[in-house]
Design an enzyme around this catalytic site. Structure first.
Site, PDB file in Angstrom:
ATOM      1  CE  LYS A 201      69.582  27.217  63.356  1.00 32.00           C
ATOM      2  NZ  LYS A 201      70.443  27.513  62.210  1.00 32.00           N
ATOM      3  CE  LYS A 224      73.041  33.169  64.304  1.00 36.41           C
ATOM      4  NZ  LYS A 224      73.498  32.106  63.384  1.00 36.41           N
ATOM      5  CE  LYS A 255      71.101  23.659  64.015  1.00 37.31           C
ATOM      6  NZ  LYS A 255      71.528  24.433  62.898  1.00 37.31           N
TER       7      LYS A 255
END
Ligand code: PBG
Length: 326
Positions: A201, A224, A255
């Site tokens: 991710k 993040k 993703k």
């Protein structure tokens, strides 16, 4: 390896008719390939539009009756549930994640009761819908704590699975979470619950509309980047995936989707494990907003989804799942 020469070889021959194009088709797309994400809100009989995602809605739990019926009729194998948690229920520890009566848990119960095993349910394991700072883990002195977060994520996973979630999908990117969650599930007699790890991710700007949809956008402090992957990296994804397979992942998610087709292919080629792709909210909005001639729009949606199949994805999470005609 491939030989041939014009004029003996004319590749246009097989493209001449629709029937012959169909015969040489290398990939195809069906509803069986798609996972439908559903956003949830509190209340009754509510269907609320989302500004940044045209044609996508937040639904109250009772409304799932018609949404899920439609998905089953089309042959969509699984839905993914995402809660829009009321701000007053958020705190710095994401306590609401462990409330057996939270929005996601109520939705799982509702779907399982009405539809039994006619459709799979997948739920994120991460704290961002529940934290007042919008992060996926615990935040202390501007750091995201890894091991302390694992304790909560493990409980969140066990709770969701106990209530009836079929596929646990950790999307938090903490180190070691798959192993911990697998162990906890097994210990709680939930050995058959599957784990779909969001192993790869990336820290991406394509998540914007989703954060708006679940109401974490305005709350998010910073970014993040200390836990999600740097989008400059490729080999690192193999390290992430190999760890998660060893720890017990049944399937792997890459993703976002379209900007990372190379990663899907690389993971598939290296591990031969089911790889799922997530066509995320920003990709959805880009296609939806960018093209408005109905016909072209439909074709461009299919084109975008087939690209995942070509790259090697078994399945695609997409907000188009209940909108396209296949
Ligand atoms: C959070 C989560 C995110 C998405 C799915 N789960 C966003 C994020 O990591 O900030 C994004 C999905 C999308 O953009 O469609 N754990």
């Amino acid at each position: 390896m491939i030989t041939g020469k014009y004029p003996n070889l004319r590749l246009r021959r097989s493209r001449k008719y629709a029937w012959s194009r169909r015969l040489v088709q290398e990939n195809s797309l069906s509803y069986s390939d798609l996972i439908l994400p559903i956003f949830l809100i509190e209340g009754k009989n509510r269907k609320e539009s989302i500004k940044s995602m045209p044609n996508v809605y937040r639904y109250s739990v009772d409304k799932l009756q018609s949404v899920v019926t439609k998905a089953i009729k089309k042959g969509i194998p699984m839905v993914a549930l995402f809660p829009h948690t009321q701000t007053k229920k958020k705190d710095e520890y994401g306590t609401e994640a462990l409330n057996p009566d939270n929005l996601v848990c109520r939705a799982i119960k509702f779907i399982k009761k009405k539809f039994k095993n006619k459709i799979g349910i997948m739920c994120d394991v991460a704290l961002d819908p529940y934290t007042s700072h919008g992060h996926d883990g615990l935040l202390k002195k501007r750091k995201i704590l890894n091991d302390e977060t694992l304790e909560i994520l493990t409980k969140q996973a066990v709770l969701q699975a106990k209530i009836g979630c079929d596929v646990i999908a950790p999307s938090d990117m903490m180190d070691g979470r798959i192993g911990k969650i697998r162990k906890a599930l097994d210990k709680n007699d939930l050995k058959d619950v599957q784990i779909l790890s969001y192993a790869v991710k990336f820290s991406s700007s394509f998540y914007g509309p989703f954060r708006d949809a679940v109401g974490s956008k305005k709350l998010l402090k910073g970014d993040k980047k200390t836990y999600q992957m740097d989008f400059r990296n490729s080999n690192e994804s193999l390290r992430e995936v190999s760890l998660d397979i060893k720890e017990g992942a049944d399937m792997i998610m890459v993703k976002p989707g379209m900007p990372y087709l190379d990663i899907i292919k690389k993971v598939k080629d290296n591990f031969k494990i089911p790889v799922f792709a997530y066509q995320v909210s920003g990709e959805y909005s880009l296609i939806m907003n960018g093209i408005n001639k109905k016909l072209i729009e439909k074709e461009s949606i299919k084109e975008s989804l087939i690209s995942f199949k070509r790259a090697g994805a078994s399945s695609i999470v997409t907000y188009f799942a209940d909108q396209i005609d296949l």
